[in-house]
Design an enzyme around this catalytic site. Structure first.
Site, PDB file in Angstrom:
ATOM      1  N   GLY A 173       0.838  -1.210   0.000  1.00  0.00           N
ATOM      2  CA  GLY A 173       0.000   0.000   0.000  1.00  0.00           C
ATOM      3  C   GLY A 173       0.862   1.245   0.000  1.00  0.00           C
ATOM      4  O   GLY A 173       1.866   1.304   0.706  1.00  0.00           O
ATOM      5  N   ARG A 208      19.239  10.965  -3.836  1.00  0.00           N
ATOM      6  CA  ARG A 208      20.209  12.069  -3.665  1.00  0.00           C
ATOM      7  C   ARG A 208      21.384  11.661  -2.779  1.00  0.00           C
ATOM      8  O   ARG A 208      22.512  12.070  -3.021  1.00  0.00           O
ATOM      9  CB  ARG A 208      19.484  13.303  -3.135  1.00  0.00           C
ATOM     10  CG  ARG A 208      18.475  13.795  -4.173  1.00  0.00           C
ATOM     11  CD  ARG A 208      18.326  15.269  -4.208  1.00  0.00           C
ATOM     12  NE  ARG A 208      17.608  15.667  -5.410  1.00  0.00           N
ATOM     13  CZ  ARG A 208      16.935  16.793  -5.541  1.00  0.00           C
ATOM     14  NH1 ARG A 208      16.869  17.637  -4.534  1.00  0.00           N
ATOM     15  NH2 ARG A 208      16.342  17.085  -6.679  1.00  0.00           N
ATOM     16  N   ARG A 259       1.117  -5.112  -5.306  1.00  0.00           N
ATOM     17  CA  ARG A 259       1.272  -6.307  -4.465  1.00  0.00           C
ATOM     18  C   ARG A 259       1.519  -7.430  -5.467  1.00  0.00           C
ATOM     19  O   ARG A 259       0.833  -7.514  -6.481  1.00  0.00           O
ATOM     20  CB  ARG A 259       0.014  -6.557  -3.646  1.00  0.00           C
ATOM     21  CG  ARG A 259      -0.413  -5.336  -2.811  1.00  0.00           C
ATOM     22  CD  ARG A 259      -1.470  -5.711  -1.806  1.00  0.00           C
ATOM     23  NE  ARG A 259      -2.239  -4.567  -1.316  1.00  0.00           N
ATOM     24  CZ  ARG A 259      -1.909  -3.794  -0.288  1.00  0.00           C
ATOM     25  NH1 ARG A 259      -0.798  -4.018   0.365  1.00  0.00           N
ATOM     26  NH2 ARG A 259      -2.685  -2.797   0.086  1.00  0.00           N
ATOM     27  N   THR A 262       4.197   2.739   5.601  1.00  0.00           N
ATOM     28  CA  THR A 262       2.795   2.306   5.642  1.00  0.00           C
ATOM     29  C   THR A 262       2.032   3.237   6.574  1.00  0.00           C
ATOM     30  O   THR A 262       2.570   3.643   7.612  1.00  0.00           O
ATOM     31  CB  THR A 262       2.641   0.850   6.131  1.00  0.00           C
ATOM     32  OG1 THR A 262       1.258   0.625   6.470  1.00  0.00           O
ATOM     33  CG2 THR A 262       3.476   0.522   7.347  1.00  0.00           C
ATOM     34  N   ASP A 265       2.096  -0.371  11.776  1.00  0.00           N
ATOM     35  CA  ASP A 265       1.959  -1.706  12.377  1.00  0.00           C
ATOM     36  C   ASP A 265       3.253  -2.509  12.348  1.00  0.00           C
ATOM     37  O   ASP A 265       3.219  -3.734  12.428  1.00  0.00           O
ATOM     38  CB  ASP A 265       0.843  -2.482  11.659  1.00  0.00           C
ATOM     39  CG  ASP A 265       1.130  -2.679  10.172  1.00  0.00           C
ATOM     40  OD1 ASP A 265       2.036  -2.005   9.641  1.00  0.00           O
ATOM     41  OD2 ASP A 265       0.448  -3.505   9.543  1.00  0.00           O
ATOM     42  N   ARG A 298     -17.685  16.257  13.227  1.00  0.00           N
ATOM     43  CA  ARG A 298     -18.190  16.759  14.512  1.00  0.00           C
ATOM     44  C   ARG A 298     -19.110  17.967  14.298  1.00  0.00           C
ATOM     45  O   ARG A 298     -20.120  18.119  14.988  1.00  0.00           O
ATOM     46  CB  ARG A 298     -17.021  17.126  15.426  1.00  0.00           C
ATOM     47  CG  ARG A 298     -17.445  17.467  16.828  1.00  0.00           C
ATOM     48  CD  ARG A 298     -16.243  17.818  17.686  1.00  0.00           C
ATOM     49  NE  ARG A 298     -15.441  16.656  18.043  1.00  0.00           N
ATOM     50  CZ  ARG A 298     -15.806  15.752  18.957  1.00  0.00           C
ATOM     51  NH1 ARG A 298     -16.959  15.865  19.575  1.00  0.00           N
ATOM     52  NH2 ARG A 298     -15.031  14.747  19.248  1.00  0.00           N
TER      53      ARG A 298
HETATM   54  O1  F6P Z   1      -1.692  -1.216   4.599  1.00  0.00           O
HETATM   55  C1  F6P Z   1      -2.320  -0.042   4.211  1.00  0.00           C
HETATM   56  C2  F6P Z   1      -3.800  -0.267   3.986  1.00  0.00           C
HETATM   57  O2  F6P Z   1      -4.360   0.970   3.604  1.00  0.00           O
HETATM   58  C3  F6P Z   1      -4.559  -0.857   5.174  1.00  0.00           C
HETATM   59  O3  F6P Z   1      -4.851   0.111   6.149  1.00  0.00           O
HETATM   60  C4  F6P Z   1      -5.781  -1.419   4.489  1.00  0.00           C
HETATM   61  O4  F6P Z   1      -6.309  -2.488   5.237  1.00  0.00           O
HETATM   62  C5  F6P Z   1      -5.235  -1.893   3.170  1.00  0.00           C
HETATM   63  O5  F6P Z   1      -4.015  -1.200   2.953  1.00  0.00           O
HETATM   64  C6  F6P Z   1      -6.151  -1.654   2.001  1.00  0.00           C
HETATM   65  O6  F6P Z   1      -5.588  -2.237   0.881  1.00  0.00           O
HETATM   66  P1  F6P Z   1      -6.002  -1.911  -0.615  1.00  0.00           P
HETATM   67  O7  F6P Z   1      -5.469  -0.561  -0.959  1.00  0.00           O
HETATM   68  O8  F6P Z   1      -5.366  -2.996  -1.397  1.00  0.00           O
HETATM   69  O9  F6P Z   1      -7.508  -1.908  -0.666  1.00  0.00           O
END
Ligand code: F6P
Length: 319
Positions: free
Chosen positions: A11, A25, A72, A125, A129, A154
């Site tokens: 992602g 650079r 991916r 990311t 995590d 809100r």
């Molecule tokens: O890892 C980043 C993330 O945005 C997660 O928060 C989410 O679960 C996932 O990727 C979504 O993946 P995709 O962009 O393939 O739908």
């Protein structure tokens, strides 16, 4: 090391461009040749490799997304795919690789280093995590985007005296929900790391209403379940008007914050330093204000931990 290549994988995250810029650079600064690989590991297997120079990364430090594109790649999980990747790197005389991405990308980086390619991982990311680092590139921007959304919701929640459930990303981690919830003053935060009892969540909301609270915001990490379902449960039980919003991929875009740009710049540069020193199979991280390097093996074997005292504090402050 003479020729470094850089790729982004998994992602995308705001700040990846700043990290690419730093790798390019810093390499040029040290007189090294540097190439960009497009579309992550898929592009590596397909040979989407292009030499970069100082000008190729001009005007990207402030941009979200990744100039190198990302993907991916299931093929890369097979040993044939990995062999093809190693062969491609050999053909291009690349002897050092920087992989910017999350844990899936680091598994790929480890596989390559086991096959003799000097590889360094840079954590990119929005989920935050990964273990062995306090922050990943993109997290700060994502929580700021979430806060911005919470503030806007809100306004309308207050005007209509409504309850809102806001679902945020994070895969299996609750970091985005926890920090955005604390900083956004959410009434309840549901994260996978902290078991919760829906009954108690509802009782707390009802107590708030009895005290005169006219609107509530409940922040749900996607790792807990669908915000829509939780919204339905609340509406059924209380009879209140509930609205649900899923922030989704909004959280992945946007211009990176100063924090993410600086972090990405420092981490990208450190990855090059590590390759120059002959290191491999390391992940760059930050502890406090200091950059650190950890073995990727150790990083992949360690569970990501969340600081639950922050979660508890959010609960105390939202009584
Ligand atoms: O890892 C980043 C993330 O945005 C997660 O928060 C989410 O679960 C996932 O990727 C979504 O993946 P995709 O962009 O393939 O739908």
């Amino acid at each position: 090391v003479r020729h470094i290549a850089v790729l982004t994988s998994g992602g995308d995250a705001p700040g990846m461009n700043a990290a690419i810029r730093a790798v390019v650079r810093k390499s040029v600064y040290h007189g090294l040749k540097v190439s960009g690989i497009r579309h992550g590991y898929a592009g590596l297997i397909a040979g989407e490799i292009e030499e970069l120079d100082v000008g190729s990364v001009a005007d990207i430090i402030q941009r979200g997304g990744t100039k190198l594109y990302t993907a991916r790649c299931p093929e890369f999980q097979t040993s044939e795919g990995q062999e093809k990747a190693v062969e491609m790197l050999r053909q291009h005389h690349i002897d050092g690789l920087v992989v910017i991405g999350g844990d899936g990308s680091f598994r790929g980086a480890r596989a390559l280093s086991h096959r003799g390619v000097r590889t360094i991982g840079v954590p990119g990311t929005i989920d935050n995590d990964l273990p062995c680092t306090d922050y990943t590139i993109g997290f700060d921007t994502a929580i700021n985007t979430a806060i911005d959304a919470i503030d806007k919701i809100r306004d309308t929640a207050t005007s209509h005296e409504r309850t809102f459930v806001i679902e945020v990303m994070g895969r299996n981690a609750g970091d985005i929900a926890m920090i955005a919830g604390l900083a956004g003053g959410a009434e309840s935060i549901l994260i996978p790391e902290a078991p919760f009892n829906m009954e108690q969540v509802l009782e707390k909301l009802e107590r708030g209403m009895e005290r005169g609270k006219r609107h509530s915001i409940i922040l749900v990490a996607e790792g807990v379940g669908k915000g829509m379902k939780i919204g339905e449960q609340i509406a059924q039980r209380t009879g209140w008007e509930v609205r649900v919003i899923v922030l989704g991929h909004l959280q992945r875009g946007g211009s990176p914050t100063a924090f993410d740009r600086a972090l990405a710049s420092r981490m990208g540069a450190m990855a090059v330093d590590l390759l120059i020193r002959g290191e491999t199979s390391k992940m760059v991280g930050i502890r406090g204000t200091k950059l650190i390097a950890t073995d990727i093996d150790e990083a992949l074997d360690t569970a990501h931990e969340i600081d639950l005292s922050i979660y508890e504090l959010a609960g105390v402050l939202s009584i």
